[in-house]
Scaffold this active site. Structure first.
Site, mmCIF file in Angstrom:
data_model
loop_
_atom_site.group_PDB
_atom_site.id
_atom_site.type_symbol
_atom_site.label_atom_id
_atom_site.label_comp_id
_atom_site.label_asym_id
_atom_site.label_seq_id
_atom_site.Cartn_x
_atom_site.Cartn_y
_atom_site.Cartn_z
ATOM 1 N N ASP A 139 -5.245 -1.398 -5.283
ATOM 2 C CA ASP A 139 -4.434 -2.009 -4.341
ATOM 3 C C ASP A 139 -5.510 -3.326 -4.161
ATOM 4 O OD1 ASP A 139 -2.734 -2.606 -2.295
ATOM 5 O OD2 ASP A 139 -3.558 -1.308 -0.879
ATOM 6 N N GLU A 140 -5.015 -4.407 -3.551
ATOM 7 C CA GLU A 140 -5.628 -5.479 -2.970
ATOM 8 C C GLU A 140 -6.403 -6.202 -4.279
ATOM 9 O OE1 GLU A 140 -5.207 -6.462 -0.236
ATOM 10 O OE2 GLU A 140 -5.230 -5.080 1.294
ATOM 11 N N ARG B 176 -1.247 -10.113 10.669
ATOM 12 C CA ARG B 176 -1.610 -8.834 11.042
ATOM 13 C C ARG B 176 -0.760 -8.165 12.298
ATOM 14 N NH1 ARG B 176 -2.625 -7.220 6.740
ATOM 15 N NH2 ARG B 176 -1.905 -9.251 6.016
ATOM 16 N N THR C 162 0.825 -1.287 -0.160
ATOM 17 C CA THR C 162 -0.038 -0.185 0.056
ATOM 18 C C THR C 162 0.865 1.413 0.023
ATOM 19 O OG1 THR C 162 -1.547 -1.330 1.383
ATOM 20 C CG2 THR C 162 -2.006 1.105 1.097
#
Length: 708
Positions: free
Chosen positions: A217-218, A597, A35
DNA sequence: GCGAGTTATGTTTTT
DNA sequence: CATAACTCGC
């Protein structure tokens, strides 16, 4: 500028950031700064002389867009680049080119609840039994088709099976209902945009020259419709930059098509591919188990995460008695972390299903831990909020029958079911909207004069509201809330109403906020925007509270400490996602996303008993626990604990050795075949593919498996 | 026409 | 278990 950027980036990142013209694919593992690459790339493009308005960046959520906007501005670049989700971009495009798209620009956006009403109506109109064709199932099927850009005309022609024929009928009817309401559902935003771009070449050209650089993105979680939109948006220049990670694809069930990223080089043969394999986020211990876990996925290119951090604490796997103990212990552990100086907003608890949040909420209240549950849409699905919004929708889009039916008698004003039905019938016969029919209520037969009077008063009120519409949204909401009688009816309700009043106040506050910040505030824009709010959009990382969210919502986020809970068979992997290997692999990726995460501390837990639908059930540990490549002392302790509860005879009889291919029988799942067997003595696990089609991972000491 | 009380029903993830 | 849908009496 360039120097400033250079110093902060690895050479691979630089290659992506400073890539000039043409297609670029950034394949990047978790925590590799993908990102960040997009953000810097926007800055670098502007730095090289590209005008900000010629840049369009697509993020997965509005929250991510907001953050990216802030970062771009913080880097000293002028504002002006378009940064939003696919859906928000589509709304803008469709509003601007409504004529070319064949729709009216004041369309309503139907959310899940509205869609559900429409599909129910459609099923009813087709005179089908809702038993066999449950609305939820049909909606899912229609959505799947739309995500693939398959129209009802397409399926009408190709349908040969009974189900497909019925589906085509319902799809067609559903689409007509939406059209009559001047409404688009979430999928339509994409479908209409894709068709607009592909069929109206001039619109496509205009957008190509407006957005000369497209960054997505993604990308691994884009669906086919989004792919077609992206393809059209770069038709003239091929300046597309996509970033993604196939291992983090977790929205296949929503139509995400992994082929988009896998076939990128086929679609743009000159594409430059940049791989980011370094991970700047997590400790080596965390990455090791993430690697080990994801390696179990068969349909995947080998890839490992290279840690850049050197040390860190162990990953801890805990087994608890039940979900209450799990919540209590997680709360206790969080208190210790906070006492050690970790800020609460660096801590998060993840679960597979939203329903699991409740026990944590209870425990956190008890322990006085500040927390926030990440679930934004819930606010907008509250009854009082939906009521207020329904009034507003009518003002903007009088054809929105769904909204009108909702509020015609809310608060009660003596316009009941019978009256509504009669006016509806009149509307049907004359092929006009419900609101139009209400205006002509005088002409409707069988209508009591008292009813006609009340309808006239209602129409008068709505017309009065329309005159009050201005750029500013908040004052309109206040007016509507007051004069519709909603406010009074809530005030009369006492305690329950008080809570509701507070919620409407919050709505008005947020609308006032919108009035201040929006580029061109308008009631239409406001309504369309709030329809697209996502769960994470309400998440405020600066609030100093522990975050609670589903694993799906963790995408793109990071925390110093993460707790992944409910690692039980049937929960993670979820029982509804256990039908085939692809489902299991997606569940595994979901766990992988959760694990990655965590920056420094990772706690994984499961409970031996869990209350499911009010029944306390003995659980089976998730197969994923055995795929982490770690032995935990906790598990052994529990095993001892479990032995006390099961008599030796059962254990020994249940713990024979099985081999792959052995046919077996299970008391509830029936017959099947062993597809995998892990011999771990009393902890042995068998993966059984049952004849029913489902595959289960069973611990022999609990499952009464018989050889047959 | 309205609302309280009862019964059926259905259970993942979300832009 | 939790909510939606439905019934029934006012």
């Amino acid at each position: 500028m360039q120097d400033k950027i250079l110093r902060r980036l690895t050479s691979a990142q630089q290659k992506a950031v400073f890539h000039k013209e043409g297609a670029l694919l950034v394949i990047a593992g978790p925590g590799s700064g993908k990102t960040r690459v997009i953000t810097y790339r926007i800055a670098a493009l502007i730095d090289s002389g590209i005008r900000p308005v010629n840049i369009c960046a697509i993020t997965f959520t509005n929250k991510a867009a907001e953050e990216m906007r802030q970062r771009v501005v913080a880097m000293g670049t002028p504002v002006g680049a378009h940064i939003s989700t696919f859906h928000s971009l589509c709304v803008r495009v469709l509003r601007q080119y409504a004529d070319a798209a064949g729709i009216a620009s004041n369309f309503s956006i139907f959310d899940a609840a509205d869609q559900s009403r429409c599909i129910k109506q459609a099923v009813k109109d087709c005179e089908l039994d809702t038993g066999n064709f449950s609305p939820a199932r049909m909606l899912e099927a229609v959505s799947t088709l739309k995500n693939k850009l398959i129209t009802f005309e397409d399926i009408e022609q190709s349908a040969d099976g009974f189900f497909d024929k019925v589906l085509a009928k319902i799809y067609k009817r559903y689409q007509h209902i939406l059209e009559d309401n001047n409404a688009l559902d979430f999928d339509d935003l994409l479908v209409k945009s894709a068709h607009l771009l592909e069929n109206q070449k001039d619109v496509c050209s205009k957008l190509n020259s407006r957005f000369r650089y497209l960054l997505i993105d993604e990308y691994q979680d884009t669906n086919h419709a989004q792919y077609r939109i992206a393809r059209a948006l770069v038709r003239d220049h091929n300046n597309i930059c996509a970033t993604g990670d196939p291992d983090q694809s977790i929205y296949r069930w929503r139509g995400a098509d992994i082929r988009n990223i896998l076939d990128f080089e086929r679609d743009w043969p000159d594409a430059v591919i940049v791989k980011l394999e370094e991970n700047f986020r997590s400790t080596p211990n965390i990455l090791k188990i993430a690697d080990h876990l994801i390696a179990a996925n068969q349909s995947r290119k080998q890839k490992i995460l290279i840690p850049t951090r050197k040390t860190g604490s162990d990953v801890i796997v805990n087994c608890f008695e039940d979900e209450h103990e799990e919540a209590q212990q997680v709360a206790g552990q969080i208190q210790r972390l906070i006492a050690d100086g970790l800020p609460a907003n660096e801590i998060a608890v993840f679960y597979r299903v939203n329903a699991a949040s409740r026990v944590f909420e209870e425990a956190f209240i008890k322990e006085k831990i500040p927390y926030q549950i990440v679930r934004g849409v819930e606010f907008y699905s509250r009854k009082e909020i939906r009521d207020v919004l329904a009034y507003l929708k009518i003002l903007v889009n009088p054809a929105d029958d769904i909204a009108l039916v909702r509020i015609i008698n809310t608060p009660a004003r003596g316009i009941g079911k019978t009256t509504v039905e009669r006016v509806m019938a009149y509307a049907d016969v004359h092929n006009i909207s419900f609101y139009e029919a209400l205006k002509r209520a005088e002409k409707v037969k069988n209508l009591a004069s008292s009813a006609k009077k009340r309808i006239a008063a209602f129409v008068g009120m709505i017309e009065g509201f329309k005159k009050a519409i201005n750029k500013e949204v908040a004052p309109v909401i206040e007016l509507v809330f007051d004069e519709s009688g909603l406010q009074k009816s809530l005030k009369d309700q006492g305690k329950d109403g008080k809570r509701a009043l507070e919620n409407v106040d919050e709505l008005i506050n947020s609308a006032a906020d919108y009035d201040k910040t929006a580029e061109e505030p308008s009631l239409l824009d406001y309504l369309q925007q709030i329809s697209l709010f996502s769960d994470v959009d309400t998440y405020d990382p600066s609030a100093g509270r522990v975050a609670l969210m589903t694993l799906h919502n963790t995408k793109g986020l990071e925390f110093e400490a993460a707790f992944i809970t409910g690692l039980e068979d049937g929960i993670l992997p979820h029982e509804r996602s256990s039908e085939d290997d692809d489902d299991i692999e997606e569940e595994r990726r979901l766990f992988f996303v959760g694990i990655t995460r965590a920056k420094s501390h990772l706690f994984i837990s499961y409970a031996q008993y869990r209350t499911i639908r009010g029944r306390q059930t003995r659980t089976i540990p998730s197969q994923f626990l055995y795929e982490l490549g770690i032995e935990t002392t906790q598990q052994q302790d529990d095993s001892e604990y479990i032995y006390e509860e099961i008599d030796d005879e059962t254990i020994s009889s249940n713990c024979e050795t099985f081999k792959k291919g052995q046919p077996v029988r299970h008391p509830s799942f029936g017959r099947g075949t062993i597809t995998e067997f892990h011999d771990m003595g009393q902890n042995s696990i068998a993966v059984v593919k049952f004849n029913s089609g489902q595959t289960k991972t069973l611990m022999l000491k609990y499952a009464k498996l018989e050889k047959i």
